[in-house]
Write a protein that holds these residues in place. Structure first.
Motif, PDB file in Angstrom:
ATOM      1  N   ARG A  15       2.785  -4.969   0.285  1.00  0.00           N
ATOM      2  CA  ARG A  15       2.180  -5.444  -1.112  1.00  0.00           C
ATOM      3  C   ARG A  15       1.680  -6.994  -0.887  1.00  0.00           C
ATOM      4  NH1 ARG A  15       2.559  -4.093  -6.385  1.00  0.00           N
ATOM      5  NH2 ARG A  15       1.841  -2.357  -5.597  1.00  0.00           N
ATOM      6  N   ARG A  37      -5.963   2.695  -2.722  1.00  0.00           N
ATOM      7  CA  ARG A  37      -4.769   2.655  -3.792  1.00  0.00           C
ATOM      8  C   ARG A  37      -4.551   1.367  -4.566  1.00  0.00           C
ATOM      9  NH1 ARG A  37       1.386   4.909  -4.071  1.00  0.00           N
ATOM     10  NH2 ARG A  37       1.792   3.009  -2.884  1.00  0.00           N
ATOM     11  N   GLU A  38      -4.630   0.380  -3.434  1.00  0.00           N
ATOM     12  CA  GLU A  38      -4.359  -1.089  -3.916  1.00  0.00           C
ATOM     13  C   GLU A  38      -5.677  -1.669  -4.678  1.00  0.00           C
ATOM     14  OE1 GLU A  38      -1.539  -2.630  -3.531  1.00  0.00           O
ATOM     15  OE2 GLU A  38      -2.479  -4.459  -4.267  1.00  0.00           O
ATOM     16  N   VAL A  45      -5.187  -0.882  -8.016  1.00  0.00           N
ATOM     17  CA  VAL A  45      -4.218  -1.572  -8.367  1.00  0.00           C
ATOM     18  C   VAL A  45      -4.718  -3.056  -9.050  1.00  0.00           C
ATOM     19  CG1 VAL A  45      -2.014  -2.889  -8.319  1.00  0.00           C
ATOM     20  CG2 VAL A  45      -2.093  -0.770  -7.429  1.00  0.00           C
ATOM     21  N   GLN A  46      -5.880  -3.460  -8.187  1.00  0.00           N
ATOM     22  CA  GLN A  46      -6.400  -4.757  -8.489  1.00  0.00           C
ATOM     23  C   GLN A  46      -7.295  -4.607  -9.884  1.00  0.00           C
ATOM     24  OE1 GLN A  46      -5.614  -7.708  -7.132  1.00  0.00           O
ATOM     25  NE2 GLN A  46      -4.250  -6.752  -5.714  1.00  0.00           N
ATOM     26  N   LYS A  96      -5.191  -4.623 -12.653  1.00  0.00           N
ATOM     27  CA  LYS A  96      -4.601  -6.331 -13.237  1.00  0.00           C
ATOM     28  C   LYS A  96      -6.061  -6.909 -13.596  1.00  0.00           C
ATOM     29  CE  LYS A  96      -1.533  -7.604  -9.379  1.00  0.00           C
ATOM     30  NZ  LYS A  96      -1.280  -8.591  -8.461  1.00  0.00           N
ATOM     31  N   THR A 114       1.347   2.839 -16.891  1.00  0.00           N
ATOM     32  CA  THR A 114       0.598   2.802 -15.651  1.00  0.00           C
ATOM     33  C   THR A 114       0.844   1.458 -14.901  1.00  0.00           C
ATOM     34  OG1 THR A 114      -1.423   3.624 -16.884  1.00  0.00           O
ATOM     35  CG2 THR A 114      -2.116   2.769 -14.821  1.00  0.00           C
ATOM     36  N   MET A 138       2.605   1.510 -11.253  1.00  0.00           N
ATOM     37  CA  MET A 138       1.836   0.644 -10.032  1.00  0.00           C
ATOM     38  C   MET A 138       2.749  -0.357  -9.654  1.00  0.00           C
ATOM     39  SD  MET A 138      -1.919   0.111 -11.409  1.00  0.00           S
ATOM     40  CE  MET A 138      -3.086   1.741 -11.772  1.00  0.00           C
ATOM     41  N   LEU A 174       3.813  -2.899 -11.217  1.00  0.00           N
ATOM     42  CA  LEU A 174       3.199  -4.420 -11.671  1.00  0.00           C
ATOM     43  C   LEU A 174       4.263  -4.835 -12.646  1.00  0.00           C
ATOM     44  CD1 LEU A 174      -0.487  -3.765 -11.886  1.00  0.00           C
ATOM     45  CD2 LEU A 174       0.808  -5.084 -10.005  1.00  0.00           C
ATOM     46  N   LYS A 199      -4.747   5.308 -14.084  1.00  0.00           N
ATOM     47  CA  LYS A 199      -3.746   5.999 -13.566  1.00  0.00           C
ATOM     48  C   LYS A 199      -4.093   7.274 -12.668  1.00  0.00           C
ATOM     49  CE  LYS A 199      -0.317   6.491 -16.634  1.00  0.00           C
ATOM     50  NZ  LYS A 199      -0.625   6.808 -18.010  1.00  0.00           N
ATOM     51  N   TYR A 245      -5.267   5.982  -9.229  1.00  0.00           N
ATOM     52  CA  TYR A 245      -4.020   5.247  -8.552  1.00  0.00           C
ATOM     53  C   TYR A 245      -3.265   6.762  -7.888  1.00  0.00           C
ATOM     54  CZ  TYR A 245       0.283   3.254  -7.412  1.00  0.00           C
ATOM     55  OH  TYR A 245       1.581   2.777  -6.815  1.00  0.00           O
TER      56      TYR A 245
END
Ligand code: DMJ
Length: 665
Positions: free
Chosen positions: A123, A192-193, A196-197, A200, A244, A248, A250, A610, A613
């Motif tokens: 990560r 997937r990352e 996630v970004q 965010k 979500t 993830m 977060l 979601k 992801y």
């Protein structure tokens, strides 16, 4: 006489004017910056003050990592039960495995800590990489796929379950979903990352400009109020998006949201007119999932608090609830536009999963009774040609206009029939039968193939097919497939083909638009296939349904094309919907440079991101034989198959003995 002076005067004048202009510009910029800066500081302070936990200890006890569904791999001795299906058995939940224990079923002997360390360094590397990349370039199509191994993580039973003696230790996984070759370790980390970004970006901008309000307006950088949430600040994006964030990993963002819910969320002392359906799927559903994930009693209390506010809507002669209810007065009513005072099928028919689960975790049977009453009305009523019209009058119990749809006004009713059966551990046969009968009629009367071979499910008005499919109906690709994958009969293969066909058609509706994003509705005629024809059908509001079907089909088939299609969508969202301050919908997907709509829908965080992801995750993240997704993509645990079910003992009414009785199963 003074030639020198007369030459220098204009020069001095120009110089002076220039100086004043520069001064004004500098002052202006400083002022604007100060305004922005002070706004940002104020917002940050507000967020920070909201985030100060009322009870720090409770936060620590959330045990975020250990309870994280992603970090769970059930490792119990396999045995075969009487009906030949496999079950996992253990004499007591507390005997769940030691992290260092040998396990021949799992080829990965890393300890929990080792895996955590590895995950965190991956990560960190990725965050470092993205830090430099973000907003500068499009994500690259080529990405690294790590062929890892299943995670041999210790099964940590949540606090509540450990202390609950009524929890049963037999986890029946029966019948297993017919999944493709095992790819439990296959995660597409890079893609997937990227998702996630995106999450965010959506969350941080909501936090900055609309914290505690319902949704964000990214273009105007202010809250979006009104719409389906009424005019009160209910933090819809927080409640809808929080699971979500949790999935993830977060953690910081998750805790901000949790603290806001604890400190601010309440429906007491406000006079809001709420949609029973929307409030249930987003707010009750969101809280229930968070309760299942964490065991944090806060979420159970909030779920019950919200559901209780909805209960007055069920006070009708038939028990079919009204659409709207006032949180203060309890006054309830239907929409003026809905066929002679009718309630709407997709609304009153999309309460079952949440209300049934709420009864099980609170021990109060009332909620399940309410949705069971709805079920009985729908079971017993005569259905024209086996189909369910979209409108039903809650006073007379009679159908309104004979419009049928797997899109708007009908959609999630069918979804909840199948999923109620799944949620019950496949024991609620009544629901499965009603689902099977409904889908048989839909197959016969509404599913069609276009001249060029595209499968679609059309709306039906009285006896006339409209040859139109809503974007909303794109979830049904996944629904047909999930129904087929969980019951073998003479229709199974056909239904699986229809599920794949509908998903393909929805993908076509995307790639036939220059934006590569699909319209709100598309038609099939001599003129066009899978294209919107009317101007009011050409918008895209960040809806999730097509990606939901990609996800379900990916899990069931492991056909790479579903991931490829999902990635195309990620690129299109980034290109057209992303703004510096969040994500917007588009007014016309058929334009090269479409206008944006200035709304970041809460379901973009709850569902769209979601599902994307999960599409790039391995199958151990929320496996479909342990979790069932409500219609807002809030996963709910499956009874008997999932240790997070957290069933409470039933509380009997005082007359019946008053004491708590166990009904855990
Ligand atoms: C969501 O609120 C839910 O998916 C609902 O079932 C339909 N509409 C939106 C998303 O499009």
């Amino acid at each position: 006489m003074c030639p020198k002076t007369s030459k220098t005067t204009p020069l001095l004048l120009i110089g002076g004017i220039g100086f004043v202009i520069v001064l004004v510009v500098i002052t202006g910029i400083t002022l604007i910056n100060n305004i922005n800066l002070s706004n940002i500081i104020r917002l940050n302070e507000k967020v920070a003050s909201d985030s100060v936990s009322a009870n720090d200890n409770q936060i620590k006890e959330l045990n975020y990592v250990n309870n994280h569904p992603k970090n769970i791999f059930i490792k119990l001795p396999l045995s075969t039960n009487n009906n030949g299906s496999q079950s996992h058995q253990s004499s007591t939940p507390a005997t769940a495995l030691d992290a260092n224990e040998e396990n021949e079923n799992v080829g990965d002997t890393r300890t929990l800590d080792q895996i955590r360390q590895e995950m965190s360094s991956v990560r960190q590397q990725q965050e470092h990489h993205h830090h430099h990349q973000q907003d500068e370039e499009e994500p690259k199509l080529s990405s690294v796929i790590w062929q890892g191994k299943p995670k041999s993580l210790q099964l940590k039973l949540p606090q509540q379950v450990q202390s609950n003696q009524t929890y049963t230790t037999t986890m029946l996984i029966s019948p297993p979903l017919p999944l493709g070759p095992y790819t439990g370790g296959l995660i597409d980390y890079t893609k997937r990352e990227k998702v996630v970004q995106m999450m965010k970006h959506a969350w941080h901008n909501y936090k900055l400009y609309a914290w505690g309000k319902n949704e964000l307006r990214p273009l105007s950088q202010r809250p979006h109020s009104g719409s389906i949430f009424g005019s009160y600040d209910l933090g819809a994006t927080i409640v809808d998006g929080l699971d979500t964030l949790y999935i993830m990993g977060l953690e910081r963002e998750y805790k901000e949201g949790r603290d806001w819910i604890e400190r601010k969320f309440s429906l007491d002392n406000i006079s809001a007119e709420l949609s029973v359906f929307e409030t249930n799927i987003r707010f009750v559903g969101g809280m229930l999932t968070l309760y299942a994930f964490t065991g944090d009693p806060l979420y159970k209390e909030k779920a019950q608090h919200i559901a209780d506010k909805l209960l007055p809507a069920f006070q009708t002669p038939t028990g079919i609830p009204y659409a709207l209810v006032n949180t203060k007065t309890g006054m309830a009513k239907n929409y003026g536009w809905a066929s002679g005072g009718s309630s709407i099928l997709s609304e009153f028919g999309t309460l079952h999963l949440e209300f049934a689960y709420l009864s099980d975790i609170t021990g109060n049977p009332l909620y399940r009774e309410r949705v069971q009453t709805i079920r009985q009305v729908l079971k017993e009523i005569e259905k024209p040609k086996g189909l369910y019209p979209n409108f039903l009058n809650p006073k007379t119990g009679k159908w309104g206009q004979l419009h049928m749809s797997l899109g708007a006004l009908g959609d999630s009713y069918y979804e909840y029939l199948l999923k109620a059966w799944l949620q019950s551990g496949q024991t609620d046969e009544e629901a499965r039968e009603m689902y099977d009968e409904a889908m048989l009629a839909i197959m016969d009367k509404m599913v069609r193939t276009s001249p060029n071979g595209l499968t679609y499910v059309s709306d039906l008005k009285f006896d006339r097919l409209e040859h139109k499919m809503d974007h909303l109906a794109c979830f049904s690709g996944g629904l047909f497939a999930l129904g087929a994958a969980t019951r073998q009969n003479e229709h199974t293969d056909k239904y699986m083909e229809v599920g794949k066909g509908i998903t393909n058609t929805c993908h076509e509706s995307y790639i036939r638009a220059p934006t590569q994003l699909g319209p709100e509705a598309f038609r099939f005629s001599d003129a066009a296939e899978a294209r919107a024809l009317r101007s009011q059908e050409k918008y895209y509001i960040l809806r999730p349904e097509t990606f939901e079907s990609y996800f379900v089909l990916w899990r069931l088939t492991h056909d790479q094309k579903y991931r490829d299609w999902g990635w195309e969508a990620v690129l299109a969202l980034e290109k057209h919907c992303r703004t510096p301050h969040g994500y917007c919908g588009l007014r016309n997907v058929y334009l090269q440079e479409p206008q944006k709509d200035d709304v970041q829908q809460s379901f973009f965080l709850a569902e769209t991101l979601k599902y994307l992801y999960l599409l790039f995750s391995d199958d151990s993240v929320l496996p479909l034989d342990e979790w069932v997704f409500n219609t807002e993509a809030h996963p709910l645990p499956i009874k008997g198959a999932n240790i997070y079910y957290r069933q409470a003992p039933v509380t009997l009414p005082a007359a019946a003995g008053g004491a708590a009785a166990s009904n855990a199963s």
